[in-house]
Design an enzyme around this catalytic site. Structure first.
Site: not given
Ligand code: NDP
Ligand code: 2IT
Length: 457
Positions: A137, A177
């Site tokens: 990560k 992420d």
């Molecule tokens: P994005 O940046 O696309 O979206 C994040 C969302 O969460 C936004 O709406 C953001 O609001 C909100 N957010 C982020 N940080 C905070 C905070 N500290 N407090 C309140 N709201 C917050 O990220 P992802 O959708 O990719 O990721 C979301 C979650 O999913 C994370 O935990 C990530 O680790 C997890 N994840 C992501 C994967 C992926 O493939 N992308 C895979 C597996 C898990 P704002 O825009 O206002 O900051």
């Molecule tokens: O938390 C996660 O699994 C991710 N942000 C995706 C990682 C990846 O390598 O696709």
């Protein structure tokens, strides 16, 4: 349980307790990392008790210590000509079953604790996917909010200038992420390619489909979460159809979790960003959310200007006060605490599926389990993203691309397999119905066995 079994369980309990205290001592102040380790260690007691080899081989002692943690300076020039400096991270946590694999997060809160908790979780998650990927990560405390496109590009180029020394298609494969999507991956890939002087498509995943990205990767995490929860519901004779759903966040994971839940007949009534949440009792209009978030990078409260029947509340964590059948936390770590869990339970929630990484606090998870709420833990429920990243790597190696149907079909199968492996492990190790324990044990065993086989390295 026989007397011998009881004694072995006690030995395992003492061992993980001692180890946990050591982790706290050696990683002072890293609360998120402690939290992630505690949940895993507690749930592994039955697996350790049954297989004392893991203790003798110090497998857990080795697992809680990353193979490598890199921090580096990221200098860049903003649009006004000022020099800015951020801190970059990459944790290469475990390579027992494949090259380090995991996303990059750009968010002002990023520090060693957050990167280490995410890297640690990735180890078990990646193992659960059944794909040959180790755990990593990374990210930076860079805040993308309010930055111009050129500033984002310059930051990504500087970040990759250092990171490029440490990654490669067979060593470490980053992806997106929070704060890192296809645009950032594009800039990162461009800089890597220029520095290497070679087209190594498999060095990053989450690329746009036009130059080596996989169809279905953008949707994979959110869809995968819903596929997993759907399996869990079906086992109890329930379904998304006709249910009321609350999804936090409005980013990549959240948008595609909403899309799939709607496709399966659910009414999604609320979503959020860090500024607050919107509640639309008639059902969220996803086209509006996509336009605001994916196209215009706007705040979620602008939704109510377009849909006046919806309301906005400027406290995102209060989203869990909305009554629902299914809650999908898809924003960030510790966004759902014990109080929120108690409110959801009092309002009759039937299932919770973690799209984000560690979105529920330790107490919140235990409240759900104690009240027989169907609970899909993050490592299992959000594994679809990294699983399709592994499929992207496979396509890049073969220099061909699969259809969206092929990728989505494989994703569905993978999520089903993860569900079944988690259920099976929870039953085999005496915690039936507890998918937290089941997923942790199932993910752990594969990595542990590979480490035993590969010797003390
Ligand atoms: P994005 O940046 O696309 O979206 C994040 C969302 O969460 C936004 O709406 C953001 O609001 C909100 N957010 C982020 N940080 C905070 C905070 N500290 N407090 C309140 N709201 C917050 O990220 P992802 O959708 O990719 O990721 C979301 C979650 O999913 C994370 O935990 C990530 O680790 C997890 N994840 C992501 C994967 C992926 O493939 N992308 C895979 C597996 C898990 P704002 O825009 O206002 O900051
Ligand atoms: O938390 C996660 O699994 C991710 N942000 C995706 C990682 C990846 O390598 O696709």
């Amino acid at each position: 349980m026989t007397q011998v079994d009881k004694e072995q369980v006690q030995v395992a309990k003492d061992y993980v307790e001692k180890l946990f205290n050591k982790v706290v001592e050696k990683n002072p102040g890293e609360e998120e990392f402690h939290q992630a380790v505690k949940e895993v260690l507690d749930s592994l007691v039955p697996a350790i008790a049954k297989n004392p080899t893991y203790m003798k081989q110090a497998i857990l002692d080795r697992m809680v210590e990353p193979e490598r943690l890199l921090t580096f300076r990221v200098p860049w020039v903003d649009d006004k000509g000022n020099i800015q400096v951020n801190r970059g991270f990459r944790v290469q946590f475990n390579s027992a079953i494949g090259p380090y694999k995991g996303g990059l997060r750009f968010h002002p809160s990023v520090n060693a604790s957050i990167i280490k908790f995410l890297g640690f979780e990735q180890m078990f998650k990646n193992s659960l996917t059944g794909q040959p990927i180790g755990a990593g990560k990374g990210g930076s405390d860079f805040d993308p909010k309010g930055k111009s496109d050129l500033e984002i590009m310059r930051f990504c180029q500087s970040f990759m200038t250092e990171l490029s020394r440490h990654i490669g298609p067979n060593t470490d494969v980053p992806a997106g992420d929070i704060g890192v999507g296809a645009r950032e991956i594009g800039y990162l890939f461009g800089q890597y390619k220029k520095l290497r002087g070679a087209y190594e498509a498999g060095v990053l995943t989450g690329k746009a489909v036009g130059y080596g990205g996989s169809l279905g990767r953008k949707e994979a995490t959110g869809y995968g979460t819903v596929y997993f929860v759907d399996e869990m519901l079906k086992a109890q004779g329930l379904s998304f159809n006709g249910s009321t759903v609350v999804v936090s966040g409005s980013g990549n994971v959240s948008i595609y979790a909403m899309e799939k839940a709607m496709e399966l007949g659910a009414k999604v009534v609320a979503c959020s960003d860090s500024s607050g949440y919107i509640h639309d009792p008639n059902g969220i209009n996803l086209d509006t959310v996509k336009q605001l978030k994916e196209v215009e990078s706007k705040r979620i409260y602008e939704y109510v200007d377009i849909h006046p029947e919806a309301t906005f509340v400027d406290e995102f964590s209060k989203i869990w006060s909305i009554p629902c059948d299914i809650a999908l936390p898809c924003a960030t770590q510790n966004e759902l605490n014990k109080e929120a869990a108690d409110t959801l339970i009092a309002n009759g929630v039937k299932a919770v599926g973690e799209g984000a990484n560690m979105p529920s606090t330790y107490d919140a998870v235990n409240a759900f389990l104690a009240n027989n709420v169907l609970f899909a833990p993050a490592k299992a429920a959000n594994a679809g993203g990294v699983a399709v990243s592994a499929l992207e790597m496979a396509q890049n190696s073969q220099r061909l691309s699969w259809t969206v149907e092929e990728v989505d079909g494989k994703l569905k199968e993978i999520m089903k397999d993860i569900y079944q492996a988690s259920v099976q492990a929870s039953e085999e190790y005496g915690t039936p119905g507890n998918l937290v324990a089941g997923a942790n044990i199932a993910g752990f065993t594969k990595v542990a066995d590979a480490m035993v086989a590969q010797g003390v390295i």
